[in-house]
Design a protein around this motif. Structure first.
Motif, mmCIF file in Angstrom:
data_model
loop_
_atom_site.group_PDB
_atom_site.id
_atom_site.type_symbol
_atom_site.label_atom_id
_atom_site.label_comp_id
_atom_site.label_asym_id
_atom_site.label_seq_id
_atom_site.Cartn_x
_atom_site.Cartn_y
_atom_site.Cartn_z
ATOM 1 N N ARG A 18 0.815 -1.223 0.000
ATOM 2 C CA ARG A 18 0.000 0.000 0.000
ATOM 3 C C ARG A 18 0.845 1.268 0.000
ATOM 4 O O ARG A 18 0.335 2.362 -0.232
ATOM 5 N N TYR A 19 2.141 1.123 0.267
ATOM 6 C CA TYR A 19 3.048 2.273 0.271
ATOM 7 C C TYR A 19 3.801 2.414 -1.048
ATOM 8 O O TYR A 19 4.639 3.307 -1.198
ATOM 9 N N ALA A 20 3.515 1.539 -1.997
ATOM 10 C CA ALA A 20 4.226 1.572 -3.274
ATOM 11 C C ALA A 20 3.738 2.728 -4.139
ATOM 12 O O ALA A 20 2.570 3.131 -4.087
ATOM 13 N N LYS A 21 4.657 3.242 -4.934
ATOM 14 C CA LYS A 21 4.286 4.243 -5.921
ATOM 15 C C LYS A 21 3.291 3.616 -6.896
ATOM 16 O O LYS A 21 3.438 2.470 -7.303
ATOM 17 N N ASP A 22 2.290 4.361 -7.261
ATOM 18 C CA ASP A 22 1.261 3.906 -8.206
ATOM 19 C C ASP A 22 0.358 2.822 -7.635
ATOM 20 O O ASP A 22 -0.373 2.165 -8.379
ATOM 21 N N TYR A 23 0.411 2.602 -6.301
ATOM 22 C CA TYR A 23 -0.505 1.632 -5.702
ATOM 23 C C TYR A 23 -1.945 2.026 -6.017
ATOM 24 O O TYR A 23 -2.759 1.179 -6.406
ATOM 25 N N LEU A 24 -2.271 3.288 -5.837
ATOM 26 C CA LEU A 24 -3.585 3.813 -6.214
ATOM 27 C C LEU A 24 -3.433 4.660 -7.471
ATOM 28 O O LEU A 24 -2.595 5.560 -7.517
#
Length: 310
Positions: free
Chosen positions: A188-194
């Motif tokens: 959930r902390y990854a870039k582009d997760y959302l």
């Protein structure tokens, strides 16, 4: 590779291929034929064909080039090793499935070999350091593949999960006891997760009409799997799969939500990729926290065993 339950045969490659598409751009060079020499683990040779040129690679070289296509420059060493094992496993499984003929079609590939020139272009000034680290990861895991009940597994992986990986039996035809939902809160902390994507009314209409669907029909997300990914969508009386919808609108994942926008639709996705097997981002965080490649593979593929091919 087994066919997706909800995707046409022409789109089967979507399960493993998206990682390649997302992480680099450039010419894709598939391998066409595999031949065996003396039965040794490094005795398989892969012939790549691109245009009028062709190249013959041993298993080691092919595995390095295929892994380079789906990794990034500063990924953790142990994650890199886990990825090498998965790439090698997929290739050996395809060789085994090909039988005596040793011929593998482009559509059957799980990975695409990346030529050295494209690798240099992708990694730029970091190439030499990356290649040195990748070569060491290959040497440290040489010959190792991941198995379940003695057979090479469907070594699926993706860039970022939606927070939980998917159950194989809900996505693929058949049973995959080692593809179980795994919690990946770190993703959930990854870039582009959302990601939020706006689809104009015109794009919505033309895309669905071209695929044979009614763009004016009432839309309903009919089925989600245990991890939240969309399995089926209803457009009136018509049904399409979540992965097919993802492919039609070039979405990051099939875990999505659709809202009405001022000029069309707004689609919000969670995660990047199909969600099966190993989350590369999650595996990298796991490695940062001290896990070795064996622990990483055991986490994402429960019940499997590492086996060294002779």
């Amino acid at each position: 590779m087994q066919k997706l339950k909800d995707v046409a045969a022409a789109a089967v490659f979507v399960l493993l291929f998206p990682c390649v598409v997302l992480l680099f751009s450039g010419k894709e060079v598939p391998f066409r034929k595999v031949s065996e020499k003396a039965g040794a683990s490094e005795g398989y040779y892969i012939r790549t064909e691109h245009g009028a040129a062709s190249e013959t690679l041993d298993l080691k070289s092919y595995t390095l080039g295929a892994a380079a296509a789906v990794l990034w420059a500063d990924c953790e060493e142990e994650m890199m090793k886990a990825q090498m094992v998965l790439v090698r496993t997929n290739l050996l499984r395809k060789i085994q499935e090909a039988g005596e003929d040793h011929t593998i079609s482009e559509a059957q590939l799980s990975e695409v070999y990346m030529e050295p020139e494209l690798q240099r272009r992708k990694f730029g000034s970091e190439f030499e350091t990356f290649w040195e680290r990748l070569t060491k990861a290959g040497e440290d895991t040489e010959g190792w593949i991941l198995t379940f009940e003695g057979e090479p597994v469907e070594a699926a992986y993706h860039l970022v999960s939606s927070g939980r990986t998917r159950m194989g039996s809900e996505v693929l035809d058949g049973e995959y006891p080692y593809l179980q939902p795994v919690e990946c809160a770190e993703d959930r902390y990854a870039k582009d997760y959302l990601m939020r994507k706006e689809i104009s009314g015109e794009e919505w209409r033309t895309t669905l009409e071209a695929a044979g669907y009614d763009p004016d029909a009432e839309l309903q997300i009919a089925v989600r799997d245990a991890s939240g990914y969309v399995c089926r969508i209803k457009l009136g009386e018509q049904v399409l799969g979540g992965e097919e919808f993802r492919r039609l609108f070039d979405l990051n994942s099939a875990d999505f939500f659709i809202e009405e926008g001022g000029l069309g639709k707004i689609i919000t996705t969670k995660g990047v990729g199909h969600g099966l097997g190993m989350s590369q981002y999650g595996a990298n965080v796991y490695a940062e926290n001290g896990a070795d490649f064996r622990e990483i593979l055991a986490r994402f593929f429960p019940g499997t065993e590492l086996k060294k091919i002779e």
